[in-house]
Design an enzyme around this catalytic site. Sequence first.
Site, PDB file in Angstrom:
ATOM      1  N   HIS A 222       0.829  -1.200   0.000  1.00 19.50           N
ATOM      2  CA  HIS A 222       0.000   0.000   0.000  1.00 19.50           C
ATOM      3  C   HIS A 222       0.867   1.255   0.000  1.00 19.50           C
ATOM      4  CE1 HIS A 222      -3.390   2.534   1.824  1.00 19.50           C
ATOM      5  NE2 HIS A 222      -3.916   1.998   0.739  1.00 19.50           N
ATOM      6  N   LYS A 224       3.297   4.355  -1.135  1.00 14.40           N
ATOM      7  CA  LYS A 224       3.474   5.313  -2.226  1.00 14.40           C
ATOM      8  C   LYS A 224       4.826   5.975  -2.006  1.00 14.40           C
ATOM      9  CE  LYS A 224      -1.170   4.996  -1.580  1.00 14.40           C
ATOM     10  NZ  LYS A 224      -1.803   4.387  -0.403  1.00 14.40           N
ATOM     11  N   ASP A 229      17.071  10.371  -7.708  1.00 11.14           N
ATOM     12  CA  ASP A 229      18.516  10.534  -7.519  1.00 11.14           C
ATOM     13  C   ASP A 229      18.950  10.356  -6.071  1.00 11.14           C
ATOM     14  OD1 ASP A 229      18.825  10.952 -10.221  1.00 11.14           O
ATOM     15  OD2 ASP A 229      18.858  13.142 -10.068  1.00 11.14           O
ATOM     16  N   HIS A 402      -9.148  11.290   1.898  1.00 12.22           N
ATOM     17  CA  HIS A 402      -8.188  10.199   1.773  1.00 12.22           C
ATOM     18  C   HIS A 402      -6.883  10.464   2.527  1.00 12.22           C
ATOM     19  CE1 HIS A 402      -5.822   7.133  -0.693  1.00 12.22           C
ATOM     20  NE2 HIS A 402      -6.914   6.464  -0.360  1.00 12.22           N
ATOM     21  N   LYS A 404      -4.092  10.770   5.497  1.00 13.10           N
ATOM     22  CA  LYS A 404      -3.710   9.888   6.607  1.00 13.10           C
ATOM     23  C   LYS A 404      -2.648  10.614   7.425  1.00 13.10           C
ATOM     24  CE  LYS A 404      -4.176   6.241   3.150  1.00 13.10           C
ATOM     25  NZ  LYS A 404      -5.109   7.029   2.385  1.00 13.10           N
ATOM     26  N   ASP A 409       0.566  17.832  19.508  1.00 16.61           N
ATOM     27  CA  ASP A 409       1.127  19.083  20.013  1.00 16.61           C
ATOM     28  C   ASP A 409       1.785  19.857  18.860  1.00 16.61           C
ATOM     29  OD1 ASP A 409       0.216  18.249  22.480  1.00 16.61           O
ATOM     30  OD2 ASP A 409       2.127  17.386  23.077  1.00 16.61           O
TER      31      ASP A 409
END
Length: 482
Positions: A222, A224, A229, A402, A404, A409
């Site tokens: 899952h 991404k 470089d 979508h 996450k 603090d």
Amino acid sequence: MILPEISQEWKTGLSLAWSGYIAVLSVWIVMQKRAPVSTMSWILSLALLPFAGFLVYYFLGPQRLKKLRLKRLRNRAIAQAPADLALLHEAGENAPPALRHLAALGTAACGIPVSSATGIELLSGGARTFDAIFDAVQSARHHVHLEYYIFEPDRIGTALRDLLIERARQGVAVRLLLDALGSKRIGRRFMAPMHAAGIHVALFHDTKIGRRLRPVTNYRSHRKIVVVDGRIGFTGGVNITDEEDRRTRPDAYHDVHLRLEGSAVRWLQTTFLEDWSYATGESARRMVDESLDDMLPRMDAGEIAAQIVTSGPDSPLEAIHRMHVEAIHSANERAWLTTPYFVPGEPALMALTSAALRGVDVRLLVPRRSDSAIVSAAARSYYDELIGAGVKVWEYKARMLHSKTLVVDDHCAMIGTANFDNRSFRLNFEVMAVVYGPALARPLAAQFEDDLHSAAAVRLNRPQSFPRRLGDALARLSSPLL
């Protein structure tokens, strides 16, 4: 038609076979040593499927996965970027000692120490994210590494493919790792120009029966990840799809992503290379040895303390789950959580409610309707318990949310690929960036408050029909399997 009567001998034989089947299946499942609720759910569910339950569990049930770490690569990464613990002291004027404990937990749970970044940028929305990724890829001189759960052959996917082809023709090494299930729409015709340009494309856990007898339909990548470089890295919630781009679709998902520069990027690189080696069976040693200085270039330490945290079914330690729970426990003023799928286990639920009960400003932002009706229903079943303890719950109304993220603090911010649910914490391969100090916490908190303008607060005594309450309660029963 009258069915023939079954003899007593046949009845006895079937009973014994049935009992033996349940016993063998139960022992098999119990020996996996999973969570008790999940174990009982599997046993009770499969006991109702005569013998077919064996096949269901074999192909769909929990599996012990082994994914070797590239020790030489990790040792080189650590040698070039030793743990920047001193930066934790500079993470804020009133940075609590709990930050050091949190960083130590992340290191122990996934083997990645605190590093640093010379620059970070919060990218709000798919349009800004894609523009930033395209700019970085355009600037590539040695390599571009990409790992995605969803890569669609639509407008944005085709545009990125064509850019990768252009860079490959200019001598840039391009490796693209796609989850076989999430990117199932990518076909040979779409990939053919990439292969012709010399781009290496691999599938993570191909669901078709090929070289392995047992296909893996769970345990998806899952993640991404984009690394350019070895110096510029991206991670977050945005997949390569028009569903994330409001320039193409007005109803596109609302999401956020993170752009990183500095030595922390080497841990995104390490994560990618380990996944690549696991998915392809290719020894990464030769690939890395030939251009190690390009893969892990030497960089000056930055002023921002950052840590890459990974988790997956290859480790029982649930590093991302633990980091969320520990961070919430460490909160003194606020803990603001955004997630598209909210199906917490007992430790996470206890952390949220305990923080609220001791006076922390705990906020939860979830979509009013996610792309999974059963997950949305399960999430609603927790609202009363949360609100009763003092947690403020909002439902995002505008579009599919979508993002996450977690802000604790002014000293800690998390952004990554993991949802706040059992599947992300235990079943999928996930990655998360933890930034210590206000560099990300403040802009992420501002993003959270801006998102509340498109959300509605959930009230404790809100009117609900009986069918809805019953449906939510029934959905909650499946929480261990979601």
